[in-house]
Design a protein around this motif. Structure first.
Motif, PDB file in Angstrom:
ATOM      1  N   GLN A   1      -1.248   3.896  13.108  1.00  0.00           N
ATOM      2  CA  GLN A   1      -2.117   2.901  12.477  1.00  0.00           C
ATOM      3  C   GLN A   1      -2.423   3.270  11.032  1.00  0.00           C
ATOM      4  OE1 GLN A   1      -5.571   2.969  14.978  1.00  0.00           O
ATOM      5  NE2 GLN A   1      -4.503   2.206  16.783  1.00  0.00           N
ATOM      6  N   MET A   2      -2.066   4.469  10.655  1.00  0.00           N
ATOM      7  CA  MET A   2      -2.383   4.967   9.321  1.00  0.00           C
ATOM      8  C   MET A   2      -1.229   4.709   8.365  1.00  0.00           C
ATOM      9  SD  MET A   2      -4.068   8.518  10.690  1.00  0.00           S
ATOM     10  CE  MET A   2      -4.098   9.311   9.082  1.00  0.00           C
ATOM     11  N   ASN A   3      -1.540   4.761   7.092  1.00  0.00           N
ATOM     12  CA  ASN A   3      -0.527   4.682   6.037  1.00  0.00           C
ATOM     13  C   ASN A   3      -0.313   6.091   5.487  1.00  0.00           C
ATOM     14  OD1 ASN A   3      -2.198   1.900   5.825  1.00  0.00           O
ATOM     15  ND2 ASN A   3      -0.032   1.564   5.387  1.00  0.00           N
TER      16      ASN A   3
ATOM     17  N   LEU B   1       0.856  -1.165   0.000  1.00  0.00           N
ATOM     18  CA  LEU B   1       0.000   0.000   0.000  1.00  0.00           C
ATOM     19  C   LEU B   1       0.907   1.234   0.000  1.00  0.00           C
ATOM     20  CD1 LEU B   1      -3.059   0.445   2.335  1.00  0.00           C
ATOM     21  CD2 LEU B   1      -1.532   2.325   1.818  1.00  0.00           C
ATOM     22  N   GLN B   2       0.717   2.079  -0.995  1.00  0.00           N
ATOM     23  CA  GLN B   2       1.550   3.280  -1.096  1.00  0.00           C
ATOM     24  C   GLN B   2       0.717   4.497  -1.442  1.00  0.00           C
ATOM     25  OE1 GLN B   2       4.674   2.387  -3.960  1.00  0.00           O
ATOM     26  NE2 GLN B   2       6.075   1.851  -2.304  1.00  0.00           N
ATOM     27  N   LEU B   3       1.161   5.633  -0.947  1.00  0.00           N
ATOM     28  CA  LEU B   3       0.574   6.919  -1.290  1.00  0.00           C
ATOM     29  C   LEU B   3       1.717   7.832  -1.706  1.00  0.00           C
ATOM     30  CD1 LEU B   3      -0.873   5.911   1.664  1.00  0.00           C
ATOM     31  CD2 LEU B   3      -2.520   7.578   0.813  1.00  0.00           C
ATOM     32  N   GLN B   4       1.554   8.507  -2.820  1.00  0.00           N
ATOM     33  CA  GLN B   4       2.597   9.362  -3.369  1.00  0.00           C
ATOM     34  C   GLN B   4       2.025  10.764  -3.564  1.00  0.00           C
ATOM     35  OE1 GLN B   4       5.742   8.143  -4.260  1.00  0.00           O
ATOM     36  NE2 GLN B   4       6.524  10.107  -4.967  1.00  0.00           N
ATOM     37  N   ALA B   5       2.483  11.696  -2.723  1.00  0.00           N
ATOM     38  CA  ALA B   5       2.002  13.074  -2.813  1.00  0.00           C
ATOM     39  C   ALA B   5       2.899  13.894  -3.727  1.00  0.00           C
ATOM     40  CB  ALA B   5       1.964  13.701  -1.427  1.00  0.00           C
ATOM     41  N   SER B   6       2.299  14.814  -4.447  1.00  0.00           N
ATOM     42  CA  SER B   6       3.054  15.701  -5.328  1.00  0.00           C
ATOM     43  C   SER B   6       2.264  16.990  -5.534  1.00  0.00           C
ATOM     44  CB  SER B   6       3.316  15.027  -6.679  1.00  0.00           C
ATOM     45  OG  SER B   6       2.093  14.736  -7.336  1.00  0.00           O
TER      46      SER B   6
ATOM     47  N   TYR C   1       2.863  18.921   3.315  1.00  0.00           N
ATOM     48  CA  TYR C   1       1.538  18.315   3.229  1.00  0.00           C
ATOM     49  C   TYR C   1       1.677  16.816   2.947  1.00  0.00           C
ATOM     50  CZ  TYR C   1      -0.802  22.814   3.355  1.00  0.00           C
ATOM     51  OH  TYR C   1      -1.290  24.038   3.758  1.00  0.00           O
ATOM     52  N   TYR C   2       0.941  16.037   3.709  1.00  0.00           N
ATOM     53  CA  TYR C   2       0.968  14.586   3.593  1.00  0.00           C
ATOM     54  C   TYR C   2      -0.432  14.070   3.266  1.00  0.00           C
ATOM     55  CZ  TYR C   2       5.240  15.126   6.412  1.00  0.00           C
ATOM     56  OH  TYR C   2       6.485  15.494   6.881  1.00  0.00           O
ATOM     57  N   CYS C   3      -0.498  13.036   2.452  1.00  0.00           N
ATOM     58  CA  CYS C   3      -1.757  12.328   2.303  1.00  0.00           C
ATOM     59  C   CYS C   3      -1.653  11.012   3.069  1.00  0.00           C
ATOM     60  CB  CYS C   3      -2.121  12.080   0.836  1.00  0.00           C
ATOM     61  SG  CYS C   3      -0.904  11.205  -0.154  1.00  0.00           S
ATOM     62  N   ALA C   4      -2.794  10.546   3.531  1.00  0.00           N
ATOM     63  CA  ALA C   4      -2.801   9.354   4.372  1.00  0.00           C
ATOM     64  C   ALA C   4      -4.137   8.652   4.282  1.00  0.00           C
ATOM     65  CB  ALA C   4      -2.499   9.737   5.823  1.00  0.00           C
TER      66      ALA C   4
ATOM     67  N   ALA D   1      -1.327  10.024  -5.431  1.00  0.00           N
ATOM     68  CA  ALA D   1      -1.534   8.795  -6.191  1.00  0.00           C
ATOM     69  C   ALA D   1      -1.415   7.610  -5.252  1.00  0.00           C
ATOM     70  CB  ALA D   1      -0.499   8.690  -7.312  1.00  0.00           C
ATOM     71  N   VAL D   2      -2.442   6.769  -5.243  1.00  0.00           N
ATOM     72  CA  VAL D   2      -2.453   5.639  -4.314  1.00  0.00           C
ATOM     73  C   VAL D   2      -2.316   4.339  -5.080  1.00  0.00           C
ATOM     74  CG1 VAL D   2      -3.923   6.988  -2.773  1.00  0.00           C
ATOM     75  CG2 VAL D   2      -4.959   5.265  -4.266  1.00  0.00           C
ATOM     76  N   SER D   3      -1.711   3.365  -4.450  1.00  0.00           N
ATOM     77  CA  SER D   3      -1.590   2.022  -5.027  1.00  0.00           C
ATOM     78  C   SER D   3      -1.684   1.004  -3.899  1.00  0.00           C
ATOM     79  CB  SER D   3      -0.270   1.875  -5.790  1.00  0.00           C
ATOM     80  OG  SER D   3       0.819   2.091  -4.921  1.00  0.00           O
ATOM     81  N   GLY D   4      -2.111  -0.184  -4.257  1.00  0.00           N
ATOM     82  CA  GLY D   4      -2.263  -1.234  -3.249  1.00  0.00           C
ATOM     83  C   GLY D   4      -3.650  -1.287  -2.651  1.00  0.00           C
ATOM     84  N   PHE D   5      -4.486  -0.303  -2.986  1.00  0.00           N
ATOM     85  CA  PHE D   5      -5.880  -0.338  -2.589  1.00  0.00           C
ATOM     86  C   PHE D   5      -6.655   0.536  -3.570  1.00  0.00           C
ATOM     87  CE2 PHE D   5      -6.648   3.839  -0.582  1.00  0.00           C
ATOM     88  CZ  PHE D   5      -5.354   4.301  -0.454  1.00  0.00           C
TER      89      PHE D   5
END
Length: 130
Positions: free
Chosen positions: A117-119, A1-6, A93-96, A22-26
């Motif tokens: 507990q968050m990604n 599970l990955q999140l890529q902020a840009s 700034y982070y996405c989660a 951009a999210v992957s793995g879900f």
């Protein structure tokens, strides 16, 4: 599970930026996704959250009327449109996401003690300066 902020960068006060996550793995049809930020010397705080299964959003007061969170399930991407930026909006700034949560409100109100507990994605720097 990955999140890529840009999408971060330098913008003048009153300007706009659109961040992407951009999210992957879900897939964006169940877990809520949120944007958080952390300025130097300050605690990380929630900026906006989105329930991806029903598009219900939550905004704390700092974001109401200026920020808008949205998603594109075809691109598996969550966006944060930020308008009328102020110097105090400068931060990383982070996405989660949290697979154990079901609502945008719950995600944005998750206690910092439980943020492990968050990604999280890596952050993107937003600088607001003239």
């Amino acid at each position: 599970l990955q999140l890529q902020a840009s999408g971060g960068g330098l913008v003048q006060p009153g300007g706009s930026l659109r961040l992407s996550c951009a999210v992957s793995g879900f897939t964006l049809n169940r877990p809520p996704v949120g944007w958080f930020r952390q300025a130097p010397g300050k605690e990380r705080e929630a900026v906006s959250c989105l329930s991806t299964n029903n598009d219900i959003t939550y905004y704390p007061d700092l974001a109401k009327g200026r920020f808008a969170i949205s998603s594109d399930s075809a691109k598996n991407t969550v966006y944060l449109q930020m308008n009328n930026l102020r110097p105090e909006d400068a931060a990383v700034y982070y996405c989660a996401t949290d697979l154990g949560q079901s609502s945008s409100y719950a995600l944005c109100h998750k206690r910092p003690a439980n943020w492990g507990q968050m990604n999280w994605g890596q952050g993107t720097q937003v600088t607001v300066s003239s």
